[in-house]
Design a protein around this motif. Structure first.
Motif, short mmCIF file in Angstrom:
data_model
loop_
_atom_site.label_atom_id
_atom_site.label_comp_id
_atom_site.label_asym_id
_atom_site.label_seq_id
_atom_site.Cartn_x
_atom_site.Cartn_y
_atom_site.Cartn_z
N ASN B 94 -29.54 47.74 14.04
CA ASN B 94 -30.19 46.56 14.27
C ASN B 94 -29.97 46.17 15.72
N SER B 95 -28.88 46.28 16.22
CA SER B 95 -28.34 45.71 17.55
C SER B 95 -28.88 46.83 18.50
N LEU B 96 -28.87 48.26 18.28
CA LEU B 96 -29.55 48.81 19.14
C LEU B 96 -30.99 48.96 19.41
N MET B 97 -31.58 48.66 18.18
CA MET B 97 -33.06 48.41 18.20
C MET B 97 -33.51 47.26 18.89
N VAL B 98 -32.75 45.96 18.70
CA VAL B 98 -33.24 44.99 19.46
C VAL B 98 -33.08 45.09 20.66
N ALA B 99 -32.01 45.71 21.22
CA ALA B 99 -31.76 45.79 22.67
C ALA B 99 -32.83 46.73 23.36
N LEU B 100 -33.45 47.78 22.51
CA LEU B 100 -34.50 48.25 22.88
C LEU B 100 -35.93 47.64 22.91
N GLN B 101 -36.05 46.78 22.10
CA GLN B 101 -37.43 45.87 21.91
C GLN B 101 -37.35 44.86 23.25
N VAL B 102 -36.23 44.76 23.88
CA VAL B 102 -36.23 43.57 24.77
C VAL B 102 -36.66 44.25 26.10
N VAL B 103 -36.67 45.54 26.26
CA VAL B 103 -37.32 46.06 27.73
C VAL B 103 -38.77 45.93 27.62
N PRO B 104 -39.51 45.28 28.78
CA PRO B 104 -40.76 44.75 28.86
C PRO B 104 -41.82 46.07 28.64
N GLY B 105 -43.07 46.36 27.93
CA GLY B 105 -43.77 47.48 27.99
C GLY B 105 -44.36 47.78 29.35
N THR B 106 -44.79 46.73 30.32
CA THR B 106 -45.35 46.84 31.58
C THR B 106 -44.24 47.83 32.57
N ILE B 107 -42.95 47.29 32.45
CA ILE B 107 -42.07 48.03 33.10
C ILE B 107 -41.62 49.44 32.63
N LEU B 108 -41.76 49.53 31.63
CA LEU B 108 -41.44 51.04 30.89
C LEU B 108 -42.74 51.69 31.15
N GLY B 109 -43.81 51.16 31.15
CA GLY B 109 -45.03 51.73 31.69
C GLY B 109 -45.01 52.48 32.94
N VAL B 110 -44.43 51.53 33.75
CA VAL B 110 -44.37 52.10 35.14
C VAL B 110 -43.44 53.16 35.38
#
Lengths: 235, 253
Positions: B94-110
């Motif tokens: 849960n902790s790992l996935m919540v941390a991953l969820q915080v990354v904004p999609g737009t930044i990841l997309g770029v």
């Protein structure tokens, strides 16, 4: 009563944090004994059954099993909702990969008739009443003739007529069975038990291991009388 | 016959939501000019004027990207959830996935755009990475609600680990898988549009972006409607499959 020892409980203790549920409990069960465990609600009957089944660690003391591991019948039926009644009953055979003989099938059908479940084998548990589910669990636990069974309130949702015929069938089909069952229903005791482990207090500690007639006489004299309810039963 | 009836019932159930949205949309279109919110009827009438000739290519490209990204997320997310539930690592996952969820999609997309360039990889990876945490969390939380009393009963029968998985884990996993298939695909559809906005020259997201830049709201709303109908058909289909083939796993004790 056979002389061979099946279970020996020595000075057993069980605490839940500061709450002592079992205090220095000692008793013996011999092969072929049918023992009722009679105690007030919340006294720790279920805890004792769970300890003896190896599902709960004990705090102190010990117990020794001299026979096969006991089969346990829980207070709730614990049926598998995605399996039909027949599949639920025969599940122990599937898990142990034991073949189902014609004799087993004959006994299975006999059990179904006694429990009025013959027409429900292809139903799922949600389609059955509470009592029918409990009967299913009873058949599942008893069909393969366990040598030793622990039953926690096994008849609690079963009507009196069915209960009597089921108990008779348990005794007929499994004359050698060793069993311990918990109950808070005093009428069940003479039907099935030969002896009673009787606790007066809310902690399982000192117990009186009584014959059923002795228990019945004590029970009718002191326990049922409102004025005498708090008095100590002389053993 | 029975299966088709279940499918139609599922479709009608899903259609209720779409009809509500259409009603709100039609209502809103009465208060705004057509260049902001065109009415559903205006869009249907004007399809021929704005529908690109290669619309089918764009549609299939988006469907492929949703499917590819979702399957990666579904596979890894469900498997990691199952493993965490078996190994009792629920909190760690849960902790790992919540941390991953915080990354904004737009930044990841770029980042993916810079790494892999324009094409299918960026939207597919974006769908996979952004959908995975939800599916993993849903799996581990769903499995943590399985019936432990039944597992205790199995323990008294001296069941092997594999038998416990067969009789307790897998039946509990079926509703979780359906939930993942439903939740995950809806999410994947949203994310793929973002991915195609950022790093693609085809797909419905690309067309949406183009229409948005041109302020062609009829086209924007049309693509949204297409996405909604596709999702509705998918949801009705998966709901039918589970109702027909896996119904018994939803029964209560």
């Amino acid at each position: 009563m056979a002389a061979d020892l099946m279970l020996e409980v020595n000075n057993l203790y069980k605490d839940y944090n500061s709450n002592q549920v079992i205090r220095g409990l000692t008793f013996k069960v011999h092969c072929g004994d049918r023992m009722a465990l009679f105690a007030p609600s919340g006294a720790g009957k279920t805890t004792l059954i769970r300890i003896l089944a190896g599902l709960e660690p004990l705090t102190g003391g010990n117990f020794k099993l001299f026979g096969p591991e006991p089969v346990i019948l829980f207070q709730e039926p614990r049926l598998f909702p995605h399996l039909m009644i027949e599949e639920n009953i025969l599940l122990p055979y599937r898990i142990r990969k034991s073949p189902i003989s014609n004799e087993t099938l004959r006994e299975y059908r006999q059990w179904l008739e006694i429990c009025d479940l013959s027409d429900f084998t292809n139903q799922y548990p949600y389609q059955l009443s509470g009592g029918m589910k409990q009967k299913t669990a009873l058949i599942r636990g008893l069909l393969h003739h366990p040598a030793f069974i622990l039953m926690d309130e096994p008849f609690h949702s079963i009507g009196p007529a069915s209960k009597a015929s089921i108990i008779n069938h348990i005794k007929e089909a499994n004359p050698e069975i060793t069993l311990i069952f918990t109950t808070h229903n005093v009428e069940e005791i003479p039907l099935l038990a030969q002896s009673v482990l009787f606790f007066k207090t809310n902690t399982l500690s000192f117990s009186a291991n009584l014959s059923v007639p002795h228990f019945q006489s004590l029970f009718s004299e002191s326990y049922f009388q409102p004025k005498a309810a708090s008095s100590t039963v002389a053993v | 016959m029975k299966t088709s009836r279940i499918f139609i019932t599922s479709l009608l159930n899903e259609a209720v939501g779409v009809l509500l949205i259409l009603a709100v949309w039609a209502g809103a279109s009465l208060f705004y000019p057509p260049y902001i919110i065109p009415s559903p009827m205006a869009i249907l009438r004007g399809i021929s004027t704005f529908l690109p000739v290669d619309f089918a290519h764009h549609l299939l490209t988006t469907v492929f990207r949703v499917a590819a990204g979702f399957l990666i997320a579904f596979g890894i997310g469900t498997l990691s959830g199952v493993i965490a539930a078996i190994l009792k690592l629920n909190n760690s996952l849960n902790s790992l996935m919540v941390a991953l969820q915080v990354v904004p999609g737009t930044i990841l997309g770029v980042i993916f755009l810079l790494m892999f360039g324009i094409g299918s990889i960026t939207p597919i990876l974006l769908v996979a990475v952004l959908t995975l945490p939800t599916l993993a969390i849903n799996t581990v939380n769903g499995l943590s609600k399985r019936n432990l009393k039944q597992e205790e009963y199995l323990k008294t029968l001296n069941c092997s680990r594999w038998q416990t998985i067969c009789y307790s884990f897998i039946p509990s996993l079926v509703p979780v898988i359906q939930s993942n298939l439903s939740l995950g695909v809806s999410m994947a559809v949203k994310v793929v549009i973002l991915g195609e906005f950022i790093g693609s020259q085809d797909g419905l997201g690309y067309l949406l972006n183009h229409a948005r830049i041109m302020f062609d709201m009829k086209e924007v709303f049309f693509y949204l409607l297409v996405l909604m109908i596709l999702t509705l058909l998918y949801q009705a289909l998966q709901s039918t499959i589970f109702s027909v083939f896996f119904r018994k796993f939803y029964y209560q004790e």
